[in-house]
Design a protein around this motif. Sequence first.
Motif, mmCIF file in Angstrom:
data_model
loop_
_atom_site.group_PDB
_atom_site.id
_atom_site.type_symbol
_atom_site.label_atom_id
_atom_site.label_comp_id
_atom_site.label_asym_id
_atom_site.label_seq_id
_atom_site.Cartn_x
_atom_site.Cartn_y
_atom_site.Cartn_z
ATOM 1 N N LEU A 1 20.255 1.326 9.752
ATOM 2 C CA LEU A 1 19.874 2.561 9.055
ATOM 3 C C LEU A 1 21.088 3.235 8.433
ATOM 4 O O LEU A 1 21.052 3.657 7.270
ATOM 5 N N LEU A 2 22.170 3.327 9.204
ATOM 6 C CA LEU A 2 23.365 4.005 8.686
ATOM 7 C C LEU A 2 23.935 3.256 7.478
ATOM 8 O O LEU A 2 24.328 3.870 6.481
ATOM 9 N N ILE B 1 14.852 10.620 4.834
ATOM 10 C CA ILE B 1 13.550 10.463 5.501
ATOM 11 C C ILE B 1 12.909 9.142 5.079
ATOM 12 O O ILE B 1 12.346 8.399 5.887
ATOM 13 N N GLY B 2 12.992 8.870 3.783
ATOM 14 C CA GLY B 2 12.400 7.637 3.272
ATOM 15 C C GLY B 2 12.992 6.398 3.906
ATOM 16 O O GLY B 2 12.280 5.473 4.303
ATOM 17 N N LEU B 3 14.309 6.394 4.040
ATOM 18 C CA LEU B 3 14.971 5.228 4.636
ATOM 19 C C LEU B 3 14.661 5.114 6.120
ATOM 20 O O LEU B 3 14.529 4.011 6.657
ATOM 21 N N LEU B 4 14.532 6.242 6.783
ATOM 22 C CA LEU B 4 14.173 6.219 8.206
ATOM 23 C C LEU B 4 12.777 5.628 8.377
ATOM 24 O O LEU B 4 12.539 4.798 9.255
ATOM 25 N N TYR B 5 11.878 6.026 7.495
ATOM 26 C CA TYR B 5 10.514 5.482 7.551
ATOM 27 C C TYR B 5 10.531 3.975 7.296
ATOM 28 O O TYR B 5 9.882 3.195 7.992
ATOM 29 N N LYS B 6 11.336 3.571 6.310
ATOM 30 C CA LYS B 6 11.398 2.148 5.962
ATOM 31 C C LYS B 6 12.036 1.326 7.078
ATOM 32 O O LYS B 6 11.730 0.156 7.262
ATOM 33 N N HIS C 1 0.839 -1.203 0.000
ATOM 34 C CA HIS C 1 0.000 0.000 0.000
ATOM 35 C C HIS C 1 0.872 1.251 0.000
ATOM 36 O O HIS C 1 0.595 2.219 -0.706
ATOM 37 N N ALA C 2 1.970 1.180 0.725
ATOM 38 C CA ALA C 2 2.853 2.350 0.833
ATOM 39 C C ALA C 2 3.446 2.693 -0.535
ATOM 40 O O ALA C 2 3.569 3.863 -0.902
ATOM 41 N N ARG C 3 3.808 1.624 -1.297
ATOM 42 C CA ARG C 3 4.433 1.879 -2.597
ATOM 43 C C ARG C 3 3.438 2.538 -3.542
ATOM 44 O O ARG C 3 3.766 3.465 -4.286
ATOM 45 N N ILE D 1 16.007 13.433 14.984
ATOM 46 C CA ILE D 1 14.834 12.649 14.572
ATOM 47 C C ILE D 1 15.067 11.169 14.852
ATOM 48 O O ILE D 1 14.165 10.457 15.309
ATOM 49 N N ILE D 2 16.277 10.710 14.586
ATOM 50 C CA ILE D 2 16.595 9.285 14.786
ATOM 51 C C ILE D 2 16.382 8.890 16.240
ATOM 52 O O ILE D 2 15.955 7.772 16.552
#
Lengths: 448, 265
Positions: free
Chosen positions: B47-48, B29-34, A412-414, B119-120
């Motif tokens: 994450l790093l 931001i995208g990677l943090l969300y993922k 859904h996110a994609r 944020i992290i």
Amino acid sequence: MKKRMLLLLLLPLIVITLPKHSYAAGNLQSLIDGTKEGGVIHLENKTYEGNIVIDKTIDIIGKKGTVIKGDRTGNVISIRAPHVTIKNLTVTHSSLNRNSPEEFAAIKVYTDYNVIDSVAINHFFHGIYLSQAHHNTITNAHITGQGKGIIAKQGNGLHIYYSNDNTLKNNMVEGTRDGMFFDYANGNQIINNQISETRYGLHYMYSDNNYFEGNTFTFNTGGAAIMHSRGIQLENNEFIFNYGHKSFGLLLLSASDTLIEENTFFLNQRGLYIDQATDTIIKNNRILKNQIGIELWASSNNQLFTLNEIEENTIPAVTLGGQGSSNQWSDQGKGNYWGKTFPVLDLNQDGIGDQPVSYQSSLYELIEDQELTYLFLKSPAISIYEKMNQMFNHDKTMFKDPSPIVKNGGSHARKMLFVLAAAAIIAIIFIKGRHQLCIIFGRNGRKT
Amino acid sequence: MHYIWKEWKENIKGKGLWLSFGIIVLVSIGLLYKSSNLSFDQGFYVLLINLFDAVIYFIPIICLFLGAFAIFQEKEQKTLIMLLTRRDDYKSFLLQKSIAVHSVLLGPVLLWFFAYLIIIKFFFQPDLKAYLAFLLSLLCLFLIYTQLGLLIGSISRSRMQIVGFTVAVWFYFFFLHDFILLSFLSDVTYENVKGFSAAYFINPLQAARMFLESSLGVYSFDHMSKLLQSFMWMKPGLFLMANAVLLLFTSYILAVIFHRKEGTE
């Protein structure tokens, strides 16, 4: 005269009331010797001098801040009677002597049915050593070694030697030589332990029918090395970030009848490394983001891989040393899920791909011949190398899964991301490009 | 100082710098969300590593373009001639220009990554030493590729030349260098492994990655074989420093020697 009498009276009082920082070894051992069979000793919040030998069934319960400190000449606590309980204390300063015939430990257990609970251990050679000791329970121990990389000067966190039917539960071991070492130890249950920053999180040999569940092996040189053993069950364990050069999440060497189910292998150099193993069932595991998902040597036979998620590994699986016999990549029509890099059609929507999935690679030759190949696995050049060799037919089939699993429906996110991106592009065109659009399509701002 | 201010004023009006920052911010931001569902203890390191693996795809090419066009702009606007007439020394001009471009590029990036750390903290247990190692790896990549971009801008006479050189440099370090080494891998022996190692670590991407992974404690050099011990004849940090110093110095010298004062449309 009166003054002299007063002094004589005061002197014992002074001696009695002077604060003591610890009891002498003789005192704690005397305390143990003076306690009846089945008795309980409640220790105070202070340091007691070791070493002590427990040769009767008693309970020793400490408090926060209770320390038993050895004199570095032997085991700090030796348990030579059954049904002993040791709880809530810190044990420290066993002998570090590597030249003695005996291997010393902070707590060495020689008997059965003992309980070691909530014990913190540091400055030791081995942490807790079970020597021909059966039906013991070790729980909530926190064992801290001298640090990762120090191999010769220290031993293992938990050392299980010729000991059967023990339970090791909820322990934390870090910075020892090996986290847990099993040698000729059968029928043990190892549950919910956390092992980190050791050489091998689990170093295991000649031990049969042991059960591992819920353990976490992280930041070790090797997560778990299982060698020359039978009937091992590994369920719901996590092997994460075991990432040194030639590291692995799980090594099977000359192991047979092993069940590996619902484990997670994540960000290891090699998720699974299988050599000379037979009759292994690898089922329902997540093998994700490793450099090599599965490294399978041809000396291994009858491996069964089914219902695993094997995705986002640099190399999903590699077969080395020739083609092994009777290794299967699906069971009863159910193979494995290989991720987005292996797109598969599923026209009849039964969750099984309509064609087999196979993987060709030329890297196997380099990996077999040259260990420095592992240094290049994260390089984007690997894909070019593989493509070039494919063009010249220098590659070989690593695996063929006749019934790959298909996961239906995108995330859904994609989908949301695509919708947002499209909306952003349209917004940019309308804000910035309206004038251009007007010129192209004729209105040019005029009312016509 | 006025070079830095001039560079900043020129770049904030343009799209290149903001586009670059936008990409960096979006990707992080995208990677943090993922990564948000990873464990509290290890998720930070995951994450790093993932962030580094993502940024190496676009940081080099962005830095190459920004560096190249920073110099080329001076040629296009004929301000290079004016500055050199006043100073008549391309060396000092290039040095000040380099410092200005690096400052303008790195300042906001470092600011963002310090804000990112805050944020992290809501998601993972941060390790300051590891984060500093990550920033240092990124810093080296930024510096090296920006300086290479300045070299490209100095020697180019047209935009098409810049694009061509940039793509060639990026392609070389991203694919070709390691591909060549892979082709020679089977010929590596104890006698020539040190030379092979030097060639391996000339690639700033590999040097930075090795430094980062060893600093995070993720990559372990325990129980090395004799060959690997010979291969790692210096610590990863020293390899990265040597790589940065060598490439920065070489780019600077080549730019001074082969620069062209004017560009064409």
